[in-house]
Design an enzyme around this catalytic site. Sequence first.
Site, PDB file in Angstrom:
ATOM      1  N   GLN A  16       0.983  -1.274  -0.078  1.00 54.85           N
ATOM      2  CA  GLN A  16       0.021  -0.123  -0.122  1.00 54.85           C
ATOM      3  C   GLN A  16       0.926   1.275   0.060  1.00 54.85           C
ATOM      4  O   GLN A  16       1.715   1.468   1.037  1.00 54.85           O
ATOM      5  CB  GLN A  16      -1.059  -0.062   1.255  1.00 54.85           C
ATOM      6  CG  GLN A  16      -2.032  -0.912   1.330  1.00 54.85           C
ATOM      7  CD  GLN A  16      -1.412  -2.327   1.816  1.00 54.85           C
ATOM      8  OE1 GLN A  16      -0.518  -2.615   2.638  1.00 54.85           O
ATOM      9  NE2 GLN A  16      -1.949  -3.446   1.181  1.00 54.85           N
ATOM     10  N   HIS A  27       6.329   4.037   6.304  1.00 52.01           N
ATOM     11  CA  HIS A  27       7.667   3.545   6.023  1.00 52.01           C
ATOM     12  C   HIS A  27       7.256   2.381   4.928  1.00 52.01           C
ATOM     13  O   HIS A  27       6.404   1.388   5.119  1.00 52.01           O
ATOM     14  CB  HIS A  27       8.503   2.980   7.118  1.00 52.01           C
ATOM     15  CG  HIS A  27       9.681   2.472   6.824  1.00 52.01           C
ATOM     16  ND1 HIS A  27      10.897   3.102   7.520  1.00 52.01           N
ATOM     17  CD2 HIS A  27      10.462   1.511   5.999  1.00 52.01           C
ATOM     18  CE1 HIS A  27      12.003   2.340   7.247  1.00 52.01           C
ATOM     19  NE2 HIS A  27      11.678   1.560   6.014  1.00 52.01           N
ATOM     20  N   HIS A  59       6.691  -0.789   2.970  1.00 51.93           N
ATOM     21  CA  HIS A  59       6.923  -2.226   3.139  1.00 51.93           C
ATOM     22  C   HIS A  59       6.033  -2.892   2.325  1.00 51.93           C
ATOM     23  O   HIS A  59       5.055  -2.582   1.810  1.00 51.93           O
ATOM     24  CB  HIS A  59       6.484  -2.672   4.596  1.00 51.93           C
ATOM     25  CG  HIS A  59       5.048  -1.980   5.131  1.00 51.93           C
ATOM     26  ND1 HIS A  59       4.878  -0.604   5.196  1.00 51.93           N
ATOM     27  CD2 HIS A  59       3.934  -2.452   5.362  1.00 51.93           C
ATOM     28  CE1 HIS A  59       3.843  -0.562   5.731  1.00 51.93           C
ATOM     29  NE2 HIS A  59       3.047  -1.598   5.830  1.00 51.93           N
ATOM     30  N   HIS A  73       4.015  -6.598   2.137  1.00 52.14           N
ATOM     31  CA  HIS A  73       3.512  -7.604   3.127  1.00 52.14           C
ATOM     32  C   HIS A  73       3.826  -8.939   1.958  1.00 52.14           C
ATOM     33  O   HIS A  73       3.407  -8.889   0.699  1.00 52.14           O
ATOM     34  CB  HIS A  73       2.188  -7.673   3.249  1.00 52.14           C
ATOM     35  CG  HIS A  73       1.875  -6.461   4.250  1.00 52.14           C
ATOM     36  ND1 HIS A  73       1.561  -6.809   5.478  1.00 52.14           N
ATOM     37  CD2 HIS A  73       1.598  -5.302   3.688  1.00 52.14           C
ATOM     38  CE1 HIS A  73       1.446  -5.594   6.002  1.00 52.14           C
ATOM     39  NE2 HIS A  73       1.357  -4.473   4.807  1.00 52.14           N
TER      40      HIS A  73
END
Length: 156
Positions: A84, A95, A97, A99
């Site tokens: 996202q 920050h 990232h 998944h």
Amino acid sequence: MKSPCPFCNGNIDHATFLESIRFRAIYNIAPILAGHSLVIPKRHVQSVMDLSEDELAEMFIFCRRVSSLLQRAYGHKAFDWTLQDGEPAGQTVQHLHIHVIPRQYGDLPNPGDWYPKLMGIEESEVIDSGVRAKLSPSRLARAVENLRNMANEQHS
């Protein structure tokens, strides 16, 4: 003074199971499914747009390495990646990232059910909030230690 960013404040070393020069993989403290992990840049960046071309290539190569490790560790043959990028897209931790969620047949009622869980549509679960049940410190430590050992065996 500690950083307000949960990935930069130094409190994620215990959850880190694999690293490259620029990225690290951490086990999600509140996993949707067993093995649910995050790939994050070591330097603070909010968006994939903030990465250089080299960093972007390294991130995806590293995600593939993490996915392979998680598939071996959990005996799965499939995985989901989700990112996202920006608050309107559902990013709640500012920050970057990704998944990485190992998948197998029957782990959820329908294959696409991970996304509503990730976005907090079911049972008011928001991926990066305190609402979803968190692993106990001992369960998190066992999962991380197992993945570290498997990663070390691969490089031995």
